[in-house]
Design an enzyme around this catalytic site. Structure first.
Site, PDB file in Angstrom:
ATOM      1  N   TYR A  26     -42.269  21.250  -1.469  1.00 36.51           N
ATOM      2  CA  TYR A  26     -43.267  20.571  -1.012  1.00 36.51           C
ATOM      3  C   TYR A  26     -43.866  20.740   0.163  1.00 36.51           C
ATOM      4  O   TYR A  26     -45.238  20.745   0.423  1.00 36.51           O
ATOM      5  CB  TYR A  26     -42.902  19.138  -1.279  1.00 36.51           C
ATOM      6  CG  TYR A  26     -43.772  17.857  -1.049  1.00 36.51           C
ATOM      7  CD1 TYR A  26     -45.046  17.998  -1.925  1.00 36.51           C
ATOM      8  CD2 TYR A  26     -43.916  17.254  -0.028  1.00 36.51           C
ATOM      9  CE1 TYR A  26     -46.160  16.827  -1.696  1.00 36.51           C
ATOM     10  CE2 TYR A  26     -44.883  16.216   0.220  1.00 36.51           C
ATOM     11  CZ  TYR A  26     -45.948  16.206  -0.867  1.00 36.51           C
ATOM     12  OH  TYR A  26     -47.113  15.424  -0.425  1.00 36.51           O
ATOM     13  N   SER A  52     -50.294  16.759   3.793  1.00 33.74           N
ATOM     14  CA  SER A  52     -49.319  15.677   3.809  1.00 33.74           C
ATOM     15  C   SER A  52     -48.740  15.785   5.339  1.00 33.74           C
ATOM     16  O   SER A  52     -48.749  17.160   5.863  1.00 33.74           O
ATOM     17  CB  SER A  52     -48.016  15.950   3.016  1.00 33.74           C
ATOM     18  OG  SER A  52     -47.082  15.175   3.239  1.00 33.74           O
TER      19      SER A  52
END
Ligand SMILES: NC(=O)c1ccc[n+]([C@@H]2O[C@H](COP(=O)([O-])OP(=O)(O)OC[C@H]3O[C@@H](n4cnc5c(N)ncnc54)[C@H](OP(=O)(O)O)[C@@H]3O)[C@@H](O)[C@H]2O)c1
Length: 322
Positions: free
Chosen positions: A209, A196
């Site tokens: 995350y 990501s």
């Protein structure tokens, strides 16, 4: 002997250093522009991207029933690969597999598994994959926070923390452990790891995350260097926002593509580098993020995430009182 250095010499030395630094910056920008033109404009019409079909008959995709994973499954099937879909919900797996078989005339297999599970789930996945000529592994499955939060506020942390690490990190390493030895034996294979853009810099209030995603990026880059000479490509894909359930974004914009259009360009980057934001607009955003000072990025992210947190907490409170 005098050690006197005339000021003009010192000024000239600094001028030369300045020119070299500026040239270095200009050449880097030019190189990056050329790379983007080659990858996103020329690769598809000129057939420059790696053909995944040449690496084996099967593609294995984790988190294959929705969003980015489903788009990888469909588009690899469109290129003629058989697809092994792994996800949580048996019904969704059946539906997506049937759609893929009917539309692309390839074989599919499915296996329902919850990747929040620890190491125990992998022997049974391994049994399923034994004997398949796997050319492509897409480690896509992942989860994030339901909204940005301070670390100490995370609900049900004893469960949530191992879950997010298991699904975002352990699954990538363990699936690779199952598939890579066969690829090495056959001297061919592609591993696509969906990281990501949150893994490019710390993302306050999505801290865990973001930390799991930098893990995926480093794992991919190290592995690519280890195995490149053995015929294996490992790619780290680092998307910014894509319209999926995970991002909770529905409306496509110039910078927020649908999973289908995102994966179309991401697949065209195969062979052009081991690390990509996946599409031209995301690469541009990546360039901007990489160019601003950390303090500025930290403070912009912190204020955006604080605002989202506030709204989300308000909505939660309203729901509870209804
Ligand atoms: N969307 C974005 O903006 C964005 C940006 C950067 C990175 N990413 C990364 O892209 C990847 C895919 O995200 P997405 O946005 O496409 O997500 P998504 O639309 O929510 O799809 C997630 C997929 O994973 C499956 N899945 C979820 N939890 C699972 C579990 N515990 N066990 C097994 N399968 C599970 C889902 O299956 P079920 O439907 O059966 O639950 C679904 O097929 C993730 O790694 C994410 O971090 C996304």
């Amino acid at each position: 002997m005098s050690s006197y250095v005339p000021p003009t010499v010192v000024i000239n030395i600094f001028a030369v250093i300045g020119v070299i630094a500026a040239l270095n910056k200009i050449l880097r920008v030019l190189w990056s522009i050329l790379k983007n033109v080659k990858t996103f404009i020329l690769a598809r019409p000129l057939g420059l991207a790696t053909d995944p079909k040449r690496h084996g008959k099967w593609a294995v995709v984790t988190g294959a029933t929705d969003g980015i994973g489903k788009a990888y499954a469909e588009q690899l099937a469109a290129k003629g690969l058989n697809i092994y879909l792994l996800s949580r919900s048996p019904d969704k797996l059946k539906d997506v597999a049937t759609q893929i078989e009917q539309r692309y005339k390839v074989e599919t297999k499915t296996f329902a598994v919850d990747f929040t599970g620890g190491g125990d789930i992998y022997p049974s996945i391994g049994d399923q994959l034994t004997g398949l000529d796997i050319g492509v592994l897409v480690n896509n499955v992942g989860m994030s926070y339901s909204f940005p939060q301070y670390f100490c506020e995370l609900a049900d942390a004893e469960k949530f923390l191992p879950n997010i690490i298991n699904i975002n990190c352990l699954s990538v390493v363990m699936m690779t452990n199952l598939v890579l030895p066969g690829m090495v034996e056959r001297k061919r294979g592609i591993i696509i790891n969906v990281s990501s853009a949150s893994g490019m810099n710390p993302s306050p209030m999505l801290t865990v995350y973001s930390a799991t995603k930098v893990f995926v990026d480093f794992f991919s880059r190290g592995l690519d260097v280890e195995y490149r000479s053995k015929g294996i490509q490992v790619q780290s894909v680092m998307p910014f926002y894509v319209t999926t359930k995970l991002s909770k974004l529905r409306r496509e914009t110039m910078t927020i593509p649908s999973p289908t259009s995102y994966v179309k360009t991401a697949l065209a980057t195969l062979g052009s580098g081991n690390r990509t934001n996946g599409c031209l607009m995301h690469n541009l955003q990546g360039w901007v993020v990489g160019s601003v000072p950390d303090w500025l990025l930290d403070s912009v992210q912190m204020s955006i995430h604080s605002a989202i947190r506030k709204v989300s907490l308000k909505r939660l409170a309203e729901k509870k009182t209804k």
